[in-house]
Structures are given as C-alpha cells and as structure tokens.
Design a protein around this motif. Structure first.
Motif, PDB file in Angstrom:
ATOM      1  N   ILE A  43       0.889  -1.165   0.000  1.00 43.13           N
ATOM      2  CA  ILE A  43       0.000   0.000   0.000  1.00 43.13           C
ATOM      3  C   ILE A  43       0.930   1.218   0.000  1.00 43.13           C
ATOM      4  CG2 ILE A  43      -1.557   1.334   1.498  1.00 43.13           C
ATOM      5  CD1 ILE A  43      -2.813  -1.358   2.346  1.00 43.13           C
ATOM      6  N   PRO A  44       0.671   2.225  -0.822  1.00 47.81           N
ATOM      7  CA  PRO A  44       1.581   3.368  -0.873  1.00 47.81           C
ATOM      8  C   PRO A  44       1.806   3.984   0.517  1.00 47.81           C
ATOM      9  CG  PRO A  44      -0.044   3.511  -2.621  1.00 47.81           C
ATOM     10  CD  PRO A  44      -0.450   2.360  -1.760  1.00 47.81           C
ATOM     11  N   CYS A  45       2.987   4.457   0.700  1.00 49.71           N
ATOM     12  CA  CYS A  45       3.397   5.067   1.968  1.00 49.71           C
ATOM     13  C   CYS A  45       2.433   6.204   2.349  1.00 49.71           C
ATOM     14  CB  CYS A  45       4.805   5.626   1.797  1.00 49.71           C
ATOM     15  SG  CYS A  45       5.588   6.071   3.335  1.00 49.71           S
ATOM     16  N   THR A  46       2.026   6.205   3.601  1.00 48.50           N
ATOM     17  CA  THR A  46       1.077   7.234   4.043  1.00 48.50           C
ATOM     18  C   THR A  46       1.309   7.584   5.523  1.00 48.50           C
ATOM     19  OG1 THR A  46      -1.260   7.858   3.992  1.00 48.50           O
ATOM     20  CG2 THR A  46      -0.789   5.601   4.649  1.00 48.50           C
ATOM     21  N   VAL A  47       0.499   8.462   6.037  1.00 49.90           N
ATOM     22  CA  VAL A  47       0.613   8.853   7.451  1.00 49.90           C
ATOM     23  C   VAL A  47       0.366   7.613   8.310  1.00 49.90           C
ATOM     24  CG1 VAL A  47      -0.122  10.644   9.081  1.00 49.90           C
ATOM     25  CG2 VAL A  47      -0.654  10.890   6.658  1.00 49.90           C
ATOM     26  N   CYS A  48       1.231   7.359   9.287  1.00 49.58           N
ATOM     27  CA  CYS A  48       1.130   6.130  10.079  1.00 49.58           C
ATOM     28  C   CYS A  48      -0.251   5.854  10.705  1.00 49.58           C
ATOM     29  CB  CYS A  48       2.235   6.076  11.113  1.00 49.58           C
ATOM     30  SG  CYS A  48       3.824   5.680  10.346  1.00 49.58           S
ATOM     31  N   PRO A  49      -0.924   6.795  11.345  1.00 47.89           N
ATOM     32  CA  PRO A  49      -2.231   6.472  11.950  1.00 47.89           C
ATOM     33  C   PRO A  49      -3.279   6.040  10.914  1.00 47.89           C
ATOM     34  CG  PRO A  49      -1.387   8.556  12.776  1.00 47.89           C
ATOM     35  CD  PRO A  49      -0.532   8.175  11.623  1.00 47.89           C
ATOM     36  N   ALA A  50      -3.061   6.388   9.652  1.00 45.55           N
ATOM     37  CA  ALA A  50      -4.057   6.082   8.617  1.00 45.55           C
ATOM     38  C   ALA A  50      -3.879   4.686   8.012  1.00 45.55           C
ATOM     39  CB  ALA A  50      -3.988   7.128   7.514  1.00 45.55           C
ATOM     40  N   ILE A  51      -2.719   4.058   8.248  1.00 47.18           N
ATOM     41  CA  ILE A  51      -2.402   2.815   7.552  1.00 47.18           C
ATOM     42  C   ILE A  51      -3.365   1.668   7.888  1.00 47.18           C
ATOM     43  CG2 ILE A  51      -0.672   1.848   9.189  1.00 47.18           C
ATOM     44  CD1 ILE A  51      -0.260   1.967   5.376  1.00 47.18           C
ATOM     45  N   LYS A  52      -3.859   1.626   9.134  1.00 45.07           N
ATOM     46  CA  LYS A  52      -4.772   0.558   9.560  1.00 45.07           C
ATOM     47  C   LYS A  52      -6.050   0.533   8.726  1.00 45.07           C
ATOM     48  CE  LYS A  52      -2.860  -1.404  13.330  1.00 45.07           C
ATOM     49  NZ  LYS A  52      -2.595  -2.835  13.322  1.00 45.07           N
ATOM     50  N   LYS A  53      -6.458   1.704   8.261  1.00 46.11           N
ATOM     51  CA  LYS A  53      -7.736   1.786   7.535  1.00 46.11           C
ATOM     52  C   LYS A  53      -7.576   1.585   6.031  1.00 46.11           C
ATOM     53  CE  LYS A  53      -9.289   5.117  10.826  1.00 46.11           C
ATOM     54  NZ  LYS A  53      -8.905   6.516  10.812  1.00 46.11           N
ATOM     55  N   ARG A  54      -6.326   1.590   5.559  1.00 49.36           N
ATOM     56  CA  ARG A  54      -6.101   1.426   4.119  1.00 49.36           C
ATOM     57  C   ARG A  54      -6.349  -0.023   3.707  1.00 49.36           C
ATOM     58  NH1 ARG A  54      -3.312   5.701   1.528  1.00 49.36           N
ATOM     59  NH2 ARG A  54      -4.103   7.552   2.578  1.00 49.36           N
ATOM     60  N   VAL A  55      -6.932  -0.223   2.523  1.00 40.64           N
ATOM     61  CA  VAL A  55      -7.184  -1.576   2.036  1.00 40.64           C
ATOM     62  C   VAL A  55      -6.264  -1.889   0.850  1.00 40.64           C
ATOM     63  CG1 VAL A  55      -9.564  -1.806   2.869  1.00 40.64           C
ATOM     64  CG2 VAL A  55      -9.134  -0.781   0.631  1.00 40.64           C
ATOM     65  N   CYS A  56      -6.026  -3.185   0.665  1.00 33.01           N
ATOM     66  CA  CYS A  56      -5.214  -3.647  -0.464  1.00 33.01           C
ATOM     67  C   CYS A  56      -6.023  -3.511  -1.758  1.00 33.01           C
ATOM     68  CB  CYS A  56      -4.837  -5.107  -0.265  1.00 33.01           C
ATOM     69  SG  CYS A  56      -3.575  -5.341   0.992  1.00 33.01           S
ATOM     70  N   PRO A  57      -5.352  -3.399  -2.896  1.00 34.77           N
ATOM     71  CA  PRO A  57      -6.091  -3.354  -4.158  1.00 34.77           C
ATOM     72  C   PRO A  57      -6.958  -4.603  -4.307  1.00 34.77           C
ATOM     73  CG  PRO A  57      -3.736  -2.970  -4.523  1.00 34.77           C
ATOM     74  CD  PRO A  57      -3.902  -3.371  -3.101  1.00 34.77           C
ATOM     75  N   SER A  58      -7.999  -4.505  -5.108  1.00 38.86           N
ATOM     76  CA  SER A  58      -8.925  -5.630  -5.242  1.00 38.86           C
ATOM     77  C   SER A  58      -8.183  -6.855  -5.789  1.00 38.86           C
ATOM     78  CB  SER A  58     -10.095  -5.210  -6.127  1.00 38.86           C
ATOM     79  OG  SER A  58     -10.223  -6.020  -7.233  1.00 38.86           O
ATOM     80  N   GLY A  59      -8.459  -8.008  -5.191  1.00 40.52           N
ATOM     81  CA  GLY A  59      -7.787  -9.252  -5.578  1.00 40.52           C
ATOM     82  C   GLY A  59      -6.533  -9.540  -4.769  1.00 40.52           C
ATOM     83  N   TRP A  60      -6.152  -8.583  -3.947  1.00 42.24           N
ATOM     84  CA  TRP A  60      -4.951  -8.753  -3.113  1.00 42.24           C
ATOM     85  C   TRP A  60      -5.363  -8.904  -1.667  1.00 42.24           C
ATOM     86  CZ3 TRP A  60       0.157  -8.328  -5.145  1.00 42.24           C
ATOM     87  CH2 TRP A  60       0.199  -7.989  -6.507  1.00 42.24           C
ATOM     88  N   LEU A  61      -4.549  -9.662  -0.915  1.00 43.42           N
ATOM     89  CA  LEU A  61      -4.817  -9.863   0.502  1.00 43.42           C
ATOM     90  C   LEU A  61      -3.757  -9.157   1.326  1.00 43.42           C
ATOM     91  CD1 LEU A  61      -5.590 -13.679   0.324  1.00 43.42           C
ATOM     92  CD2 LEU A  61      -7.258 -11.873   0.776  1.00 43.42           C
TER      93      LEU A  61
END
Ligand SMILES: *[C@@H]1O[C@H](CO)[C@@H](O)[C@H](O)[C@H]1NC(C)=O
Ligand SMILES: *[C@@H]1O[C@H](CO)[C@@H](O)[C@H](O)[C@H]1NC(C)=O
Length: 201
Positions: A43-61
């Motif tokens: 998942i592209p680098c982002t603000v640390c507190p936000a990473i938990k809510k980021r999802v993988c691209p469709s078809g990826w786990l």
C-alpha cells in the motif's frame, strides 16, 4: 525518497496433476506442472495512523501477520513546495497459478511426448514440449521418424546409426547368439587339425 514499491516475485511453486485419456483408441498420458507464483506489493506510503484503515487493491490480501514498515517516506505539498515525510506502509499479496506442462509433455492437454516423457524422442532428439509446444520431435543428425526411432540413412544401423551391420536388440546381427558363432567357426578347426595330422604320415 520513496523506496521502490513495485511488484515482488516471492516464490515459485509447482503443482503437479497427472492423468490419462483415450485419444483415437490409444491411452495417452498427460501431466501438468502448474506454476504458482506469489506476488507481493505495498500500500503506498502514508501517514502512520491512517495505515490501519487502508485496504489492499482488489484481488490482493493483506499480509498476515501484518508487518507495518515505518521506514518509508511520502511527500506532501506544503506552501508551494514538496516536503518529504516519514510514514508507514503495509504489504499485500496474491497467488497467481499459471497452467504449465511437466517436462516431456506438450500442448494445452499436456500429452506425453513421442517416445515417452522419460526418454522423449527415444533420446535421439528434442521434443517441442511445454504448453505451447506441438509434441514434434526434432531429431539429431542421423535419426528420423516421428519419435526419432529410425536411422536416417537406411543402410546404417546400431544405437548411433553409424554401423554398416544390421543391429537387433542392441547387438549387431553377425554376433547374434552363441549358436551362430559356433556354427560359423567350426568348419575351420577340423581343417587345420587334419592338415597338421596329415604331415607326419
Ligand atoms: C510444430 O512446431 C514447430 C515450431 O513451432 C513447427 O516448425 C512445426 O511445423 C510444428 N509441427 C506441427 C505438426 O504442427
Ligand atoms: C552421423 O553419421 C555419420 C556417418 O556414419 C558419422 O560420420 C557422424 O559422426 C554421425 N553423427 C553423429 C552426431 O553421430
């Protein structure tokens, strides 16, 4: 400085499937050696507190156990200039299974090469194997036939097709069995004995 976050080829795994079917009344063996490839991305680098809510691209786990890397950097627009910030990233993965034939098998059905998968083209040629192959035997210099089972020159024989003598079952026919060898040698012995016996008389 954002590190390269491209696709990573993690591992290759062969899955083998074997079977047989009747083609034109003949039993034909088929064997698939599918190749499973694990791909990894982030998942592209982002603000640390936000990473938990980021999802993988469709078809990826999402990678499990989750390994949040904190060594990545992302850029933000601040007052007209790009500022590089330290952020977080997480891995995603997926398996891709590619249909493939085992060595010595060919075509979309992965049929056995002429001469058998153990000795394709009877060891005297190269089988065009693989899923895109057509099972044709490309024979070595002195061999011919659909399975390279014959000598190209009909006057040559033997396992290397280099002998002028007729071969059968791995031996030249002139040396065929002990009985024929004896019959061939016998007439010479009595002749030499007779001549040596006749001298003292
Ligand atoms: C098999 O494939 C080879 C190489 O692609 C080609 O030269 C040959 O003509 C093909 N044979 C048949 C019987 O299709
Ligand atoms: C093919 O046969 C010829 C004639 O017997 C011989 O000289 C040549 O070495 C052979 N080639 C191979 C690769 O065995």
């Amino acid at each position: 400085m954002a590190g390269p976050r491209g696709l990573l080829l993690l591992c290759l795994l062969a899955i083998c499937l074997a079977g047989s079917r009747l083609v034109g009344g003949q039993k034909v063996w088929s064997r698939r050696c599918d190749v499973k490839t694990k791909f990894v991305t982030h998942i592209p680098c982002t603000v640390c507190p936000a990473i938990k809510k980021r999802v993988c691209p469709s078809g990826w786990l999402r990678e499990f156990p989750e390994k949040i890397s904190q060594d990545c950097r992302y850029e933000v627009q601040l007052g007209g200039s790009l500022v590089s910030m330290s952020g977080c990233s997480v891995g995603c993965w997926k398996d891709v299974v590619q249909k493939a034939c085992c060595p010595g098998y060919w075509g979309s059905q992965c049929y056995e090469c002429p001469g058998g998968a153990g000795t394709p083209c009877n060891g005297h040629g190269t089988c065009l194997d693989g899923i895109d192959g057509n099972g044709t035997c490309v024979c070595q210099e002195n061999f011919s036939g659909s399975a390279c089972q014959e000598c190209r020159d009909p006057n040559l024989f033997g396992p290397a097709c280099q002998s002028g003598e007729l071969w059968q079952e791995g031996r030249p026919v002139s040396l065929w069995g002990p009985v024929e060898t004896q019959l061939y040698n016998q007439p010479h012995q009595p002749l030499s004995q007779t001549s040596s016996l006749s001298l003292p008389l």
